[in-house]
Design an enzyme around this catalytic site. Structure first.
Site, PDB file in Angstrom:
ATOM      1  N   ASP A  11       0.845  -1.192   0.000  1.00  0.00           N
ATOM      2  CA  ASP A  11       0.000   0.000   0.000  1.00  0.00           C
ATOM      3  C   ASP A  11       0.886   1.250   0.000  1.00  0.00           C
ATOM      4  OD1 ASP A  11      -2.380   1.645   0.566  1.00  0.00           O
ATOM      5  OD2 ASP A  11      -1.555   1.781   2.588  1.00  0.00           O
ATOM      6  N   ASP A  13      -0.450   5.061   1.068  1.00  0.00           N
ATOM      7  CA  ASP A  13      -0.775   5.980   2.166  1.00  0.00           C
ATOM      8  C   ASP A  13      -0.775   5.270   3.508  1.00  0.00           C
ATOM      9  OD1 ASP A  13      -1.492   8.643   0.904  1.00  0.00           O
ATOM     10  OD2 ASP A  13      -2.783   7.319  -0.253  1.00  0.00           O
ATOM     11  N   LYS A 155      -8.541  -5.149  -3.247  1.00  0.00           N
ATOM     12  CA  LYS A 155      -7.121  -5.351  -3.545  1.00  0.00           C
ATOM     13  C   LYS A 155      -6.770  -6.832  -3.704  1.00  0.00           C
ATOM     14  CE  LYS A 155      -5.303  -1.103  -1.423  1.00  0.00           C
ATOM     15  NZ  LYS A 155      -4.304  -0.550  -0.473  1.00  0.00           N
ATOM     16  N   ASP A 178      -2.026  -1.069   5.835  1.00  0.00           N
ATOM     17  CA  ASP A 178      -2.426  -0.405   7.076  1.00  0.00           C
ATOM     18  C   ASP A 178      -3.928  -0.229   7.243  1.00  0.00           C
ATOM     19  OD1 ASP A 178      -2.749   1.675   5.068  1.00  0.00           O
ATOM     20  OD2 ASP A 178      -2.785   3.102   6.735  1.00  0.00           O
TER      21      ASP A 178
END
Length: 227
Positions: A11, A13, A155, A178
């Site tokens: 990922d 961010d 995802k 996250d």
């Protein structure tokens, strides 16, 4: 690095960035030097991960818009999945109720999206969820925005699409993230690592949780494969 270093899906961010969402410069050499496939998986629109790959010198292998958009440079394959028209209709209905998407007139957050819609976290959630549900969509709170998205993509489906193009197995991958939108790729990956700042869903679905947060957490996540 060991020759057994796994392919990596990561990922952006909150994982490769600091708390201000600026890219942590310490992650750059790790990504550039990773000897196996690197997949950038994000809720952002495709131009953002493509640009990240471009400037890092990586093959452009990306999962964008939470799985709605997949691009694999090696096979010149672009896949779009999800009901974008329904997502846009949700946005119109939301505005008709007197609400705003929250990103200003130019709206760079949505400008290049092809499969979903995002709304700022400072906007009311309940009416957005109701409008989305009426059109068969869901709202994901990633901690950075509300994503109005098709429940058939995530995802995880994006990772599967990448693997089908590159003849890889999702179980070969190390996944680092996250947020709730990383959960499905966590479920498929051989090893899933949540950085310490991750939300509850990501923490629960991870095989391992780092002590460090944000970019430092990513460095800790990949450290066993760099020693």
């Amino acid at each position: 690095m060991d020759s057994d270093t796994p392919p990596l899906i990561v990922d952006i961010d909150g994982t490769l960035t600091d708390e201000s969402r600026a890219l942590d410069p310490h992650v750059i050499p790790v990504l550039r030097e990773w000897p196996a496939r690197v997949v950038i998986a994000t809720g952002k629109a495709m131009p953002f991960p493509i640009a990240l790959c471009e400037f890092l010198g990586l093959d452009r292998t990306v999962v964008a818009e939470n799985g709605g958009v997949v691009f694999v440079e090696a096979t010149d394959e672009l896949r779009l999945e999800g009901d974008h028209e329904a997502a846009l209709a949700v946005g119109e209905s939301y505005r008709d109720l007197g609400h705003d998407l929250g990103f200003g007139q130019i709206d760079l957050a949505n400008r290049w999206r092809e499969t979903e819609l995002v709304v700022s976290l400072d906007q009311p959630l309940e009416p957005l969820e109701e409008l989305a549900a009426a059109r068969g969509l869901v709202v994901l709170d990633t901690g950075f925005a509300y994503h109005v998205t098709d429940p058939v993509v995530d995802k995880g489906t994006g990772l599967e699409a990448v693997c089908s193009e590159l003849d890889l197995d999702p179980a070969e991958f190390l996944a680092v993230g996250d947020s709730v939108n990383d959960a499905q790729m966590f479920d498929l990956a051989g090893e899933a690592v949540a950085v310490a700042n991750a939300d509850e869903t990501a923490l629960e679905r991870a095989d391992r949780v780092t002590d460090a947060s944000y970019g430092d957490g990513f460095l800790e996540a990949v450290a066993p494969y760099r020693d």
